[in-house]
Design an enzyme around this catalytic site. Structure first.
Site, PDB file in Angstrom:
ATOM      1  N   ASP A 146     -17.255   6.750  -2.119  1.00 26.84           N
ATOM      2  CA  ASP A 146     -15.724   6.741  -1.513  1.00 26.84           C
ATOM      3  C   ASP A 146     -15.371   8.130  -0.482  1.00 26.84           C
ATOM      4  O   ASP A 146     -16.277   9.059  -0.792  1.00 26.84           O
ATOM      5  CB  ASP A 146     -14.727   6.403  -2.298  1.00 26.84           C
ATOM      6  CG  ASP A 146     -13.184   6.127  -1.821  1.00 26.84           C
ATOM      7  OD1 ASP A 146     -13.099   6.171  -0.666  1.00 26.84           O
ATOM      8  OD2 ASP A 146     -12.163   6.249  -2.403  1.00 26.84           O
ATOM      9  N   GLN A 163      -9.852  -4.182  -3.971  1.00 25.08           N
ATOM     10  CA  GLN A 163     -11.160  -3.836  -3.613  1.00 25.08           C
ATOM     11  C   GLN A 163     -12.108  -4.029  -4.709  1.00 25.08           C
ATOM     12  O   GLN A 163     -13.172  -4.507  -4.137  1.00 25.08           O
ATOM     13  CB  GLN A 163     -11.089  -2.246  -3.324  1.00 25.08           C
ATOM     14  CG  GLN A 163     -12.332  -1.496  -2.656  1.00 25.08           C
ATOM     15  CD  GLN A 163     -12.965  -2.060  -1.254  1.00 25.08           C
ATOM     16  OE1 GLN A 163     -12.445  -2.235  -0.548  1.00 25.08           O
ATOM     17  NE2 GLN A 163     -14.062  -2.766  -1.132  1.00 25.08           N
ATOM     18  N   CYS A 211     -16.284   1.589  -0.059  1.00 29.34           N
ATOM     19  CA  CYS A 211     -15.077   0.707   0.354  1.00 29.34           C
ATOM     20  C   CYS A 211     -14.592   0.637   1.661  1.00 29.34           C
ATOM     21  O   CYS A 211     -14.002  -0.091   2.234  1.00 29.34           O
ATOM     22  CB  CYS A 211     -13.957   1.153  -0.811  1.00 29.34           C
ATOM     23  SG  CYS A 211     -13.303   2.621  -0.409  1.00 29.34           S
ATOM     24  N   ARG A 225       0.857  -1.304   0.040  1.00 30.45           N
ATOM     25  CA  ARG A 225      -0.069   0.068   0.142  1.00 30.45           C
ATOM     26  C   ARG A 225       0.950   1.344  -0.082  1.00 30.45           C
ATOM     27  O   ARG A 225       1.589   1.524   0.989  1.00 30.45           O
ATOM     28  CB  ARG A 225      -0.827   0.077   1.021  1.00 30.45           C
ATOM     29  CG  ARG A 225      -1.430   1.292   1.360  1.00 30.45           C
ATOM     30  CD  ARG A 225      -2.819   1.310   2.265  1.00 30.45           C
ATOM     31  NE  ARG A 225      -3.820   0.508   1.880  1.00 30.45           N
ATOM     32  CZ  ARG A 225      -4.955   0.537   2.355  1.00 30.45           C
ATOM     33  NH1 ARG A 225      -5.451   1.327   3.330  1.00 30.45           N
ATOM     34  NH2 ARG A 225      -6.033  -0.130   1.721  1.00 30.45           N
ATOM     35  N   HIS A 270      -6.800   0.766  -6.516  1.00 26.52           N
ATOM     36  CA  HIS A 270      -7.015  -0.090  -5.799  1.00 26.52           C
ATOM     37  C   HIS A 270      -8.186  -1.460  -6.186  1.00 26.52           C
ATOM     38  O   HIS A 270      -9.029  -1.597  -5.880  1.00 26.52           O
ATOM     39  CB  HIS A 270      -8.155   0.759  -4.395  1.00 26.52           C
ATOM     40  CG  HIS A 270      -8.045  -0.272  -3.279  1.00 26.52           C
ATOM     41  ND1 HIS A 270      -7.197  -1.223  -2.969  1.00 26.52           N
ATOM     42  CD2 HIS A 270      -8.890  -0.034  -2.099  1.00 26.52           C
ATOM     43  CE1 HIS A 270      -7.331  -1.677  -1.620  1.00 26.52           C
ATOM     44  NE2 HIS A 270      -8.318  -0.561  -1.146  1.00 26.52           N
ATOM     45  N   ARG A 272     -13.379  -9.037   0.877  1.00 32.48           N
ATOM     46  CA  ARG A 272     -12.176  -8.689   0.692  1.00 32.48           C
ATOM     47  C   ARG A 272     -11.293  -9.977   0.998  1.00 32.48           C
ATOM     48  O   ARG A 272     -10.397 -10.412   0.293  1.00 32.48           O
ATOM     49  CB  ARG A 272     -11.486  -7.564   1.300  1.00 32.48           C
ATOM     50  CG  ARG A 272     -12.052  -6.119   1.161  1.00 32.48           C
ATOM     51  CD  ARG A 272     -11.647  -5.643  -0.224  1.00 32.48           C
ATOM     52  NE  ARG A 272     -10.000  -5.642  -0.376  1.00 32.48           N
ATOM     53  CZ  ARG A 272      -9.377  -4.713   0.174  1.00 32.48           C
ATOM     54  NH1 ARG A 272      -9.928  -3.382   0.621  1.00 32.48           N
ATOM     55  NH2 ARG A 272      -8.105  -4.969   0.243  1.00 32.48           N
TER      56      ARG A 272
HETATM   57  N1  NVA Z   1      -9.835   6.674  -1.784  1.00 35.36           N
HETATM   58  C1  NVA Z   1      -9.493   6.151  -0.530  1.00 35.36           C
HETATM   59  C2  NVA Z   1      -9.690   4.712  -0.201  1.00 35.36           C
HETATM   60  C3  NVA Z   1      -9.393   4.020   0.809  1.00 35.36           C
HETATM   61  C4  NVA Z   1      -9.793   2.498   1.092  1.00 35.36           C
HETATM   62  C5  NVA Z   1      -8.041   6.366  -0.024  1.00 35.36           C
HETATM   63  O1  NVA Z   1      -7.245   6.378  -1.006  1.00 35.36           O
HETATM   64  O2  NVA Z   1      -7.953   6.834   0.954  1.00 35.36           O
HETATM   65  N1   CP Z   2     -11.300  -0.328   1.841  1.00 34.39           N
HETATM   66  C1   CP Z   2      -9.762  -0.499   2.327  1.00 34.39           C
HETATM   67  O1   CP Z   2      -8.849  -0.802   1.427  1.00 34.39           O
HETATM   68  O2   CP Z   2      -9.742  -0.244   3.612  1.00 34.39           O
HETATM   69  P1   CP Z   2      -8.532  -0.322   4.564  1.00 34.39           P
HETATM   70  O3   CP Z   2      -8.099   1.263   4.287  1.00 34.39           O
HETATM   71  O4   CP Z   2      -8.987  -0.489   5.986  1.00 34.39           O
HETATM   72  O5   CP Z   2      -7.590  -1.230   4.287  1.00 34.39           O
END
Ligand code: NVA
Ligand code: CP
Length: 313
Positions: free
Chosen positions: A228, A131, A268, A101, A128, A296
């Protein structure tokens, strides 16, 4: 066997997506520990926080007989300037795969270039994809679809920021030939490059994808209403401004009334209640967000089984 990375939805074909979702559904139906990935190890690098991605990948590895190591950036020499290339080459000597990540998608591409083991995208600024696989499984469950072909009959609306989630959804819809409309404020639409890539894929699959500004246009008659957060991780300094700009994009009762009466609501997570979605809609009968979060795990198992299969031990 060829080692493949999973950095983008577009790294998969439509057939591969269909197979992953079928595997995930099968694994969900029959959730029990196995030895599928016995002796395999997954390193999970986190430059940003995570609940679902971190825990679902770790539990997936455990239930498949392998092990997962959480590697926060703080504890790695990356924090002290060791390069991604050196990190990738070192970790490849120990691990069967790396999930990362990251802030920057470009960094993940560098990591993957230097790693000898498969690299899986656990969220970047651009995409992502894990997801969205879980999202697709949830939509299939919500409409009792036996296979991905059934998704073509649905109209999907994505309302909000055109960043990572929207971009993986665009590519997935384009690959699978789905009908998706993304509604975002001016200046917050998906990247032009991703829109072009999706348009090219969609022309081949018969998909109907659009990026618009008006949320009512996107949601009219939709079977799936997706949103989101307005302020993604790393954008916290823009939160006040974003709250103003995105206000008309809130998923609330009034917006949901424009959708098909059977519409399901997806997010998500994590959610900010009464920002991008009202508490009423998030907790309401059309919301499938916790089933989506559960998925997930099942999808991660399918993804890990496919991608970690390429290297012994
Ligand atoms: N768009 C959000 C998704 C979190 C799962 C982010 O990047 O923080
Ligand atoms: N939706 C998602 O990726 O959640 P987290 O940020 O908790 O991993």
């Amino acid at each position: 066997m060829i080692c493949k990375d999973f950095l983008s939805m577009a790294d998969l074909t439509a057939d591969e997506i269909a197979a992953l979702l079928a595997d995930a559904a099968r694994l969900k139906k029959n959730r029990r520990p196995s030895e599928t990935l016995a002796g395999k190890s997954l390193g999970m690098i986190f430059q940003k926080p995570s609940t679902r991605t971190a825990v679902s990948f770790a539990v997936a590895m455990y239930e498949l007989g392998g092990m997962a190591l959480t590697l926060s950036e703080q504890q790695l020499q990356l924090k002290r300037g060791e390069t991604l290339a050196d990190t990738a080459r070192t970790l490849s000597r120990y691990l069967s795969g790396i999930m990362i990540r990251a802030h920057r998608h470009d960094d993940v591409e560098v990591l993957a270039r230097y790693a000898d083991v498969p690299v899986i995208n656990g969220l970047t600024d651009r995409e992502h994809p894990c997801q969205v696989l879980a999202d697709l499984l949830t939509v299939m469950e919500g409409f009792h679809l036996k296979n991905v072909a059934g998704l073509k009959k649905l109209s999907i609306a994505y309302v909000g920021d055109g960043n990572n989630m929207a971009q993986s959804w665009l590519l997935a819809s384009a690959l699978l030939g789905l009908e998706l409309t993304v509604a975002s404020p001016k200046g917050y639409a998906p990247a032009v490059g991703v829109q072009r890539q999706a348009a090219a894929l969609s022309a081949r699959s018969g998909g109907r994808i659009r990026c618009v500004v008006d949320p009512l246009d996107a949601v009219a008659g939709a079977h799936v209403v997706y949103t989101d957060v307005w302020t993604s991780m790393g954008q916290e300094s823009e939160a006040v401004q974003r709250r103003k700009i995105f206000r008309p994009y809130q998923v609330n009762d009034a917006l949901l009334k424009r959708a098909d009466r059977r519409a399901i609501v997806l997010h998500c997570l994590p959610a900010h209640r009464d920002e991008e979605i009202t508490a009423g809609v998030l907790e309401g009968p059309q919301s499938m967000v916790f089933q989506q979060a559960e998925n997930r795990l099942h999808v991660q198992k399918a993804v890990l089984t496919k991608f970690l299969a390429c290297r012994p031990g």
